[in-house]
Design a protein around this motif. Structure first.
Motif, PDB file in Angstrom:
ATOM      1  N   VAL A 275       8.722   6.359  18.952  1.00 15.78           N
ATOM      2  CA  VAL A 275       8.795   5.363  17.886  1.00 15.78           C
ATOM      3  C   VAL A 275       7.998   4.135  18.316  1.00 15.78           C
ATOM      4  N   PRO A 276       7.589   3.300  17.352  1.00 16.28           N
ATOM      5  CA  PRO A 276       6.790   2.122  17.719  1.00 16.28           C
ATOM      6  C   PRO A 276       7.622   1.055  18.406  1.00 16.28           C
ATOM      7  N   ILE A 277       6.965   0.329  19.298  1.00 11.13           N
ATOM      8  CA  ILE A 277       7.579  -0.777  20.026  1.00 11.13           C
ATOM      9  C   ILE A 277       6.678  -1.990  19.871  1.00 11.13           C
ATOM     10  N   PHE A 278       7.214  -3.047  19.299  1.00 14.04           N
ATOM     11  CA  PHE A 278       6.459  -4.279  19.080  1.00 14.04           C
ATOM     12  C   PHE A 278       6.899  -5.316  20.114  1.00 14.04           C
ATOM     13  N   HIS A 279       5.950  -5.820  20.892  1.00 16.30           N
ATOM     14  CA  HIS A 279       6.210  -6.903  21.840  1.00 16.30           C
ATOM     15  C   HIS A 279       5.656  -8.188  21.217  1.00 16.30           C
ATOM     16  N   VAL A 280       6.501  -9.205  21.052  1.00 12.40           N
ATOM     17  CA  VAL A 280       6.098 -10.383  20.291  1.00 12.40           C
ATOM     18  C   VAL A 280       6.405 -11.657  21.079  1.00 12.40           C
ATOM     19  N   ASN A 281       5.502 -12.607  20.975  1.00 13.93           N
ATOM     20  CA  ASN A 281       5.677 -13.902  21.629  1.00 13.93           C
ATOM     21  C   ASN A 281       6.783 -14.676  20.923  1.00 13.93           C
ATOM     22  N   GLY A 282       7.820 -15.043  21.669  1.00  7.51           N
ATOM     23  CA  GLY A 282       8.978 -15.707  21.094  1.00  7.51           C
ATOM     24  C   GLY A 282       8.724 -17.124  20.629  1.00  7.51           C
ATOM     25  N   GLU A 283       7.548 -17.683  20.940  1.00  9.94           N
ATOM     26  CA  GLU A 283       7.210 -19.021  20.450  1.00  9.94           C
ATOM     27  C   GLU A 283       6.289 -18.961  19.235  1.00  9.94           C
ATOM     28  N   ASP A 284       6.093 -17.768  18.698  1.00  9.02           N
ATOM     29  CA  ASP A 284       5.269 -17.609  17.504  1.00  9.02           C
ATOM     30  C   ASP A 284       6.135 -17.004  16.390  1.00  9.02           C
ATOM     31  N   PRO A 285       6.869 -17.823  15.663  1.00 11.36           N
ATOM     32  CA  PRO A 285       7.804 -17.289  14.663  1.00 11.36           C
ATOM     33  C   PRO A 285       7.124 -16.490  13.560  1.00 11.36           C
TER      34      PRO A 285
ATOM     35  N   CYS B 224      -4.166  -7.863  20.365  1.00  9.79           N
ATOM     36  CA  CYS B 224      -4.188  -8.689  21.573  1.00  9.79           C
ATOM     37  C   CYS B 224      -3.870 -10.156  21.317  1.00  9.79           C
ATOM     38  N   ARG B 225      -3.225 -10.441  20.194  1.00  7.97           N
ATOM     39  CA  ARG B 225      -2.790 -11.820  19.966  1.00  7.97           C
ATOM     40  C   ARG B 225      -1.296 -11.942  20.305  1.00  7.97           C
ATOM     41  N   SER B 226      -0.504 -12.460  19.399  1.00  7.18           N
ATOM     42  CA  SER B 226       0.921 -12.696  19.695  1.00  7.18           C
ATOM     43  C   SER B 226       1.769 -11.446  19.579  1.00  7.18           C
ATOM     44  N   ILE B 227       1.159 -10.353  19.111  1.00  7.94           N
ATOM     45  CA  ILE B 227       1.886  -9.086  18.969  1.00  7.94           C
ATOM     46  C   ILE B 227       1.153  -8.012  19.773  1.00  7.94           C
ATOM     47  N   GLY B 228       1.874  -7.401  20.681  1.00 12.55           N
ATOM     48  CA  GLY B 228       1.373  -6.222  21.379  1.00 12.55           C
ATOM     49  C   GLY B 228       2.144  -5.016  20.895  1.00 12.55           C
ATOM     50  N   VAL B 229       1.447  -3.949  20.571  1.00 12.07           N
ATOM     51  CA  VAL B 229       2.110  -2.795  19.961  1.00 12.07           C
ATOM     52  C   VAL B 229       1.878  -1.545  20.794  1.00 12.07           C
ATOM     53  N   GLU B 230       2.959  -0.827  21.057  1.00 11.05           N
ATOM     54  CA  GLU B 230       2.868   0.504  21.655  1.00 11.05           C
ATOM     55  C   GLU B 230       3.240   1.523  20.586  1.00 11.05           C
ATOM     56  N   PHE B 231       2.246   2.324  20.183  1.00  9.57           N
ATOM     57  CA  PHE B 231       2.522   3.318  19.150  1.00  9.57           C
ATOM     58  C   PHE B 231       1.703   4.594  19.308  1.00  9.57           C
ATOM     59  N   MET B 232       0.732   4.605  20.189  1.00 14.08           N
ATOM     60  CA  MET B 232      -0.124   5.785  20.317  1.00 14.08           C
ATOM     61  C   MET B 232       0.562   6.942  21.034  1.00 14.08           C
ATOM     62  N   HIS B 233       1.751   6.685  21.603  1.00 15.51           N
ATOM     63  CA  HIS B 233       2.517   7.784  22.190  1.00 15.51           C
ATOM     64  C   HIS B 233       3.235   8.604  21.120  1.00 15.51           C
ATOM     65  N   ILE B 234       3.281   8.089  19.899  1.00 14.05           N
ATOM     66  CA  ILE B 234       3.945   8.812  18.805  1.00 14.05           C
ATOM     67  C   ILE B 234       3.160  10.085  18.511  1.00 14.05           C
ATOM     68  N   GLN B 235       3.830  11.209  18.466  1.00 11.82           N
ATOM     69  CA  GLN B 235       3.150  12.493  18.318  1.00 11.82           C
ATOM     70  C   GLN B 235       2.781  12.821  16.884  1.00 11.82           C
ATOM     71  N   SER B 236       3.381  12.142  15.918  1.00 14.50           N
ATOM     72  CA  SER B 236       3.079  12.417  14.520  1.00 14.50           C
ATOM     73  C   SER B 236       1.818  11.684  14.086  1.00 14.50           C
ATOM     74  N   PRO B 237       0.734  12.407  13.735  1.00 11.79           N
ATOM     75  CA  PRO B 237      -0.493  11.734  13.274  1.00 11.79           C
ATOM     76  C   PRO B 237      -0.245  10.890  12.022  1.00 11.79           C
ATOM     77  N   GLY B 238       0.629  11.367  11.139  1.00 11.58           N
ATOM     78  CA  GLY B 238       0.905  10.618   9.921  1.00 11.58           C
ATOM     79  C   GLY B 238       1.540   9.273  10.198  1.00 11.58           C
ATOM     80  N   GLU B 239       2.474   9.206  11.147  1.00 14.78           N
ATOM     81  CA  GLU B 239       3.112   7.940  11.495  1.00 14.78           C
ATOM     82  C   GLU B 239       2.118   6.988  12.149  1.00 14.78           C
ATOM     83  N   ARG B 240       1.299   7.531  13.045  1.00 10.24           N
ATOM     84  CA  ARG B 240       0.297   6.672  13.698  1.00 10.24           C
ATOM     85  C   ARG B 240      -0.670   6.096  12.667  1.00 10.24           C
ATOM     86  N   GLN B 241      -1.122   6.923  11.746  1.00  9.44           N
ATOM     87  CA  GLN B 241      -2.075   6.442  10.750  1.00  9.44           C
ATOM     88  C   GLN B 241      -1.436   5.415   9.835  1.00  9.44           C
TER      89      GLN B 241
END
Length: 892
Positions: free
Chosen positions: A382-392, A127-144
């Motif tokens: 696959v994972p999707i990373f949402h990142v604040n463009g003012e936080d390099p 919940c900081r400068s990076i928001g991640v969507e990854f729990m839709h990934i069906q592979s437990p190994g990738e999520r872990q």
């Protein structure tokens, strides 16, 4: 009898009631019994309560991982969200009084922790400068794998002082480049990166990290926004040359018509800070924003194939998208769908979405029906990373993690940088007309490098050091403006292209093959392994093909094609054929790939001709035209020595790929000096199948022809196809080849060739007439299948006064050759052009003036009348119209 059997439940309840009222009413034994009973009940309730609380905490952890991105601070133009109802303690039956309680969560970095400690870790991570969507990934190994890396670091990098200054330097380069262009070339279009300059440190990190992980080739595709900045600060294109293009300096000569500066491609070999080497390539791209995507994937597929095993990890495709285009362009999901398909996968693509929160003048609410611009990518799990463009720093961390994921799992990954666009769509637009509230916020935002500078100053980094970095960049820009442009390498014709000439030449290569070799290859193509259970009909068909070659006659279309492929493969020329149903062939004629009837195993005879032969690929593609054609075009750019073919199911299906045809295939040579030898198979012919399965739109391809930019051919015999395919590879130059392939002629008894025609001669642009010239008074010119209808009618009526010339190559049109043939017919009184297509279609419009000049008068037009649709829907009406035009041609 036991004591328990003499005690009734009613009596026991009465005793328990008396004990609750006053324990002294019972003796010591019963008092101890009821005291123990109550203690057991209290303990059981406590255990149940603790289990429920732990379960609630596990649910909270899962939801933060799943939905924490909803509370992430990723939008630099909006206040950071502080709460979300789905992530509140109350949503899990927890409260503030639970914050200091210790829990034992499952699959969490800490075996035990207070609720406050758990929430702190989750909020820092998700919940900081990076928001991640990854729990839709069906592979437990990738999520872990992702959880282990993100939660261990709380999704935050640990950068050294030098790394932070290096990040700032790239950010300064990006911002100063734009500011310099705005000042020195005021009003000129450049499609500024301002507001999204963090893309420069992102790409710099990606290049450095990729090289460290073993990537030797990075191929990038992007549209125009920020392209000049990327060329200058990532690809190290000389600033002097970029500025000269703004001045429109004539000393920077280009081949052909050229293109605007923010469409051009570039390539360079780069040495990284760690001493690695990596080749960077930026593909040329038109203004059709996402059209480059499949081209890049095709280039990468061809390139990693040459590396052999492990090649996928050595070649990295990177696609940079805009938010509106990623959500709105249909070619995006088509390309995503290619990512795991046999024959098209490239080891995973890094997708970078530069989300400036507007599409030209369209707000996101009107540009997509989804929460995020990237939601379409969830189809790949696959994972999707949402990142604040003012936080390099957050952008760098997300990029590194994304690359590690790609290298580990060989799958696509998305990094969405949420930023803004400081100016309008271009520098001349006024954005306040349509987005006044957004642009008032943007007006108040300081440049990206100043935002990061403030952070570094607060951390104690010396301001003089920062200013010195900035001054060096400005001095370099000023010096480049005054300097002359540097000489440029011929990037289009080097390395694997160095033996290919740029210029078109009319000379024809020798495409003959000795008969012994063809007979030998035909025999090998008919061999089926003993352990392979082929379909009996296919086995008989293969034997029939071999017999035709050995007998030297009756060679049909499929046999001639397979022999052309075989001769190229055994000469070390790779062949790739892909399209919808290409393995079998739309019309059940090719059967290049056999299927074991017992276990479904595949066998490709062309792949097992002899040791050391070139690579044979044949694939059934997904149901897409634009993405697959773009892919094969990209593949052809990396395989100039081979034959690359895309086959449409029906010729007019290519309509769905018109952007690829117009912007790349027809014009890449003249715009970008990029040649391609791609071959397009477009089934064409009028057999009464209706408007959607008759015409491949010959007229459209001819309208794109100029300056010898491609070959457009309508071959009508198997021998012609044999020589045509071989010619395509043996020519000293490369041009796209458009082949209008037959349908009914595939099995037409007259559409066969003799072995001598394959062993001798070559491709003929115009097939001559067999009628003695001195008898001909009426000369018909035509192209394609209609020649067989005309020939049959002429023979049936014994019309020796009618001659028939077949124009096989429509472009480049061989006027000199046709003139020589026409001169053989001194008694001709009537010239006519005959075609199946309507008058406003087919080759008539393109050839009309040329034929008039050659014949000395305009030929009569014989064909269907002009029409809005390509053909009629009625089979009966089709036959009637076909008979009418054949009769008209003979003057009946």
């Amino acid at each position: 009898m036991s004591l328990e059997s003499n005690i009734s439940p009613k009596w026991l309840d009465e005793q328990y009631r008396l004990w609750k009222e006053n324990p002294e009413q019972l003796d010591d034994e019963w008092r101890a019994f009821f005291k123990g009973f109550d203690l057991a009940q209290e303990t059981e309730f406590s255990d149940q309560n603790l289990a429920a609380s732990n379960s609630a905490v596990d649910s909270l952890i899962y939801r933060y991982r799943d939905l924490g991105h909803l509370m992430a601070c990723t939008d630099p133009l909006s206040p950071c969200p502080q709460e979300h109802p789905l992530l509140s303690l109350g949503a899990f039956g927890l409260g503030d009084d639970d914050l200091d309680r210790t829990f034992f969560p499952l699959r969490f970095p800490q075996q035990s922790a207070t609720l406050k400690e758990i929430i702190d870790l989750l909020r820092d991570t998700y919940c900081r400068s990076i928001g991640v969507e990854f729990m839709h990934i069906q592979s437990p190994g990738e999520r872990q794998w992702l959880k282990d890396r993100m939660e261990a670091t709380r999704n935050w990098p640990s950068l050294t002082r030098d790394e932070k200054l290096s990040t700032l330097a790239k950010l300064q380069e990006g911002t100063q480049f734009e500011a310099f262009l705005h000042k020195k070339f005021l009003g000129q279009k450049r499609f500024s990166l301002e507001g999204g300059e963090v893309l420069i440190p992102l790409l710099d990190t990606l290049v450095e990290k990729a090289a460290a992980l073993g990537v030797s080739d990075l191929v990038m595709g992007m549209s125009h926004r920020g392209r000049l900045n990327v060329l200058a600060n990532i690809f190290a294109k000389p600033l002097e040359n970029i500025f000269a293009e703004f001045k429109d300096n004539l000393e920077l000569a280009f081949v052909g018509e050229g293109d605007v500066k923010y469409h051009k491609g570039y390539s360079v070999d780069r040495d990284t800070a760690d001493g690695h080497k990596i080749h960077l390539s930026l593909a040329a791209n038109p203004s059709h924003l996402e059209a480059i995507d499949p081209v890049v994937i095709g280039k990468c597929r061809a390139r990693h194939s040459t590396y052999g095993p492990g090649g996928k990890k050595r070649v990295l495709p990177v696609l940079i998208h805009g938010d509106a285009a990623f959500a709105g362009q249909g070619i995006v999901p088509e390309v995503l769908n290619l990512s795991q398909l046999d024959g098209y996968q490239s080891g995973g693509t890094i997708h970078i979405v530069v989300n400036n929160q507007i599409g030209f003048t369209t707000d996101p609410a009107h540009a997509r029906s989804t929460l995020y611009a990237t939601d379409v990518a969830k189809m790949l799990m696959v994972p999707i990373f949402h990142v604040n463009g003012e936080d390099p720093e957050a952008v760098i961390y997300a990029t590194q993690l994304a690359l590690e994921y790609r290298q580990k799992f060989g799958k696509d990954v998305v990094v969405e940088v949420i930023c803004y666009r400081r100016h309008g769509h271009n520098e001349g637009d006024e954005p306040f007309f349509t987005q006044p509230l957004m642009y008032e916020k943007i007006r108040q935002r300081p440049p990206a490098h100043e935002v990061y500078t403030t952070k570094l100053l607060a951390e104690g980094i010396d301001q003089n050091t920062i200013e010195q970095q900035l001054d060096k960049i400005r001095q370099r820009l000023e010096a480049a403006l005054e300097a002359p442009p540097k000489g440029q390498e011929d990037i289009g014709f080097r390395a694997k292209w160095q033996s290919i000439q740029r210029e078109y030449s009319p000379a024809e290569p020798d495409t003959r093959v000795h008969s012994e070799k063809l007979v030998k290859l035909a025999a090998k193509l008919a061999v089926i392994p003993q352990s392979f259970a082929a379909h009996p009909k296919i086995a008989r068909q293969l034997q029939k093909r071999q017999d035709a070659v050995e007998q030297g006659q009756g060679i049909d279309w499929a046999t001639a094609e397979s022999l052309a492929f075989a001769t190229l493969l055994t000469d070390g020329r790779p062949v790739r054929l892909s399209g919808q149903d290409s393995r079998r062939g739309t019309f059940n004629h090719r059967h290049s790939t056999l299927v074991d009837q017992n276990n479904g195993r595949l066998y490709v005879p062309l792949a097992f001709l002899e040791p050391g032969q070139a690579f044979m690929q044949v694939y059934d593609s997904m149901l897409s035209e634009a993405a697959v054609l773009g892919f094969e075009y990209g593949y052809s750019l990396e395989e100039p020595a081979g034959l690359t073919i895309w086959e449409a199911q029906f010729g007019d299906f290519a309509n769905g790929a018109q952007v690829i045809i117009d912007q790349f295939i027809a014009s890449s040579g003249t715009k970008w000096d990029r040649s391609s030898g791609l071959t397009m198979y477009l089934p064409h012919g009028y057999e009464g199948q209706g408007p959607e399965h008759s015409s491949a739109r010959i007229e459209r391809y001819l309208s794109l022809c100029a300056d010898n930019n491609m070959h457009v051919v309508n071959p009508s015999t198997p021998a012609q196809l044999f020589h045509l395919l071989r010619r395509q590879v043996l020519l000293p130059y490369r041009r796209p080849l458009v082949v209008f392939t037959p349908k009914s002629l595939l099995r037409h008894p007259q559409c066969v060739s003799n072995l001598d025609e394959l062993c001798n001669g070559g491709f003929q642009a115009i097939l001559p007439c067999q009628t003695p010239p001195e008898q001909v008074t009426s000369l018909l010119l035509c192209s394609g299948k209609v020649a067989y209808d005309l020939a049959a009618k002429i023979a049936a009526e014994q019309r020796n006064d009618i001659g028939l010339l077949r124009v096989e190559q429509l472009y480049p049109f061989k006027q000199d050759h046709l003139k020589q043939l026409l001169d053989r017919y001194p008694r001709v009184e009537r010239y006519a052009w005959v075609q199946e297509e309507p008058e406003n279609m087919g080759a008539w419009g393109f050839l009309r003036h040329q034929l008039t000049s050659l014949c000395g008068k305009e030929p009569a037009y014989i064909g269907r009348p002009a029409s809005a649709a390509t053909a009629v829907g009625s089979h009966r009406r089709h036959k009637q119209m076909q008979e009418e035009l054949v009769n008209a041609a003979l003057g009946v």
